[in-house]
Design a protein around this motif. Structure first.
Motif, PDB file in Angstrom:
ATOM      1  N   LYS A   5       0.862  -1.172   0.000  1.00 51.85           N
ATOM      2  CA  LYS A   5       0.000   0.000   0.000  1.00 51.85           C
ATOM      3  C   LYS A   5       0.898   1.221   0.000  1.00 51.85           C
ATOM      4  O   LYS A   5       1.828   1.318   0.785  1.00 51.85           O
ATOM      5  CB  LYS A   5      -0.889  -0.030   1.256  1.00 51.85           C
ATOM      6  CG  LYS A   5      -1.615   1.262   1.536  1.00 51.85           C
ATOM      7  CD  LYS A   5      -2.650   1.558   0.504  1.00 51.85           C
ATOM      8  CE  LYS A   5      -3.368   2.840   0.867  1.00 51.85           C
ATOM      9  NZ  LYS A   5      -3.690   3.638  -0.242  1.00 51.85           N
ATOM     10  N   GLN A   7       1.373   5.325   0.460  1.00 46.43           N
ATOM     11  CA  GLN A   7       0.819   6.548   1.022  1.00 46.43           C
ATOM     12  C   GLN A   7       1.693   7.702   0.572  1.00 46.43           C
ATOM     13  O   GLN A   7       2.909   7.646   0.696  1.00 46.43           O
ATOM     14  CB  GLN A   7       0.810   6.506   2.547  1.00 46.43           C
ATOM     15  CG  GLN A   7      -0.205   5.562   3.121  1.00 46.43           C
ATOM     16  CD  GLN A   7      -0.186   5.625   4.636  1.00 46.43           C
ATOM     17  OE1 GLN A   7       0.818   5.955   5.252  1.00 46.43           O
ATOM     18  NE2 GLN A   7      -1.315   5.318   5.228  1.00 46.43           N
ATOM     19  N   ASN A  97      -4.505   2.631  12.653  1.00 49.10           N
ATOM     20  CA  ASN A  97      -4.361   4.079  12.663  1.00 49.10           C
ATOM     21  C   ASN A  97      -3.096   4.507  13.409  1.00 49.10           C
ATOM     22  O   ASN A  97      -2.352   5.361  12.931  1.00 49.10           O
ATOM     23  CB  ASN A  97      -5.593   4.724  13.281  1.00 49.10           C
ATOM     24  CG  ASN A  97      -5.629   6.216  13.075  1.00 49.10           C
ATOM     25  OD1 ASN A  97      -4.991   6.742  12.166  1.00 49.10           O
ATOM     26  ND2 ASN A  97      -6.369   6.910  13.900  1.00 49.10           N
ATOM     27  N   LEU A 102      -3.336   4.272   8.784  1.00 46.61           N
ATOM     28  CA  LEU A 102      -4.436   3.910   7.883  1.00 46.61           C
ATOM     29  C   LEU A 102      -5.749   3.897   8.634  1.00 46.61           C
ATOM     30  O   LEU A 102      -5.815   3.427   9.775  1.00 46.61           O
ATOM     31  CB  LEU A 102      -4.210   2.515   7.290  1.00 46.61           C
ATOM     32  CG  LEU A 102      -3.243   2.399   6.136  1.00 46.61           C
ATOM     33  CD1 LEU A 102      -3.105   0.930   5.738  1.00 46.61           C
ATOM     34  CD2 LEU A 102      -3.708   3.193   4.947  1.00 46.61           C
TER      35      LEU A 102
END
Length: 125
Positions: A5, A7, A97, A102
């Motif tokens: 993923k 970011q 988080n 996330l």
């Protein structure tokens, strides 16, 4: 090779490996009192051979990069299933988080069994 993923931040890009997300979710689910284990019972037998790392956890990123989490658990007898499911959802959300920043869009908890406590099973035998 595991998918990751990405970011994008104001200082650059952060890549998070899929296995790290699976580990965080797995540990967060097991931390809840009343959860006996995570399970792959929902998978067909041939996929159980392939998906050993993601035991009991399935994650998917939508087109808009929102995270969907499915967790498959077994719980101990005597615990409230709705309470455990809610606590698992909250712990996964908070863990993702705080550790990787996330915020999952959806967390589904699937209860696939109720297990007698080992001590109780020994007394009744």
């Amino acid at each position: 090779m595991a998918k990751s993923k990405n970011q994008v931040t104001h200082k650059g890009r952060v890549d998070i490996d899929r296995d790290i997300l699976l580990s965080i979710i797995n540990l967060a689910a097991k931390e809840i009192n009343g959860v006996e284990s995570l399970t792959n019972q929902y998978l067909p037998w041939y996929k159980k051979l392939i998906k050993q790392k993601s035991e009991g956890v399935n994650i998917k990123f939508d087109t808009n990069s929102s995270l969907k989490v499915d967790v498959y658990i077994k719980v101990y007898i005597g615990y409230s299933v709705p309470d455990i499911a809610y606590k698992v959802q909250e712990n996964i959300k908070n863990s993702l988080n705080s550790m990787v920043g996330l915020k999952p869009n959806k967390i589904n908890v699937h209860v696939y069994g109720v297990v007698c406590d080992k001590a109780e099973a020994g007394e009744n035998a």
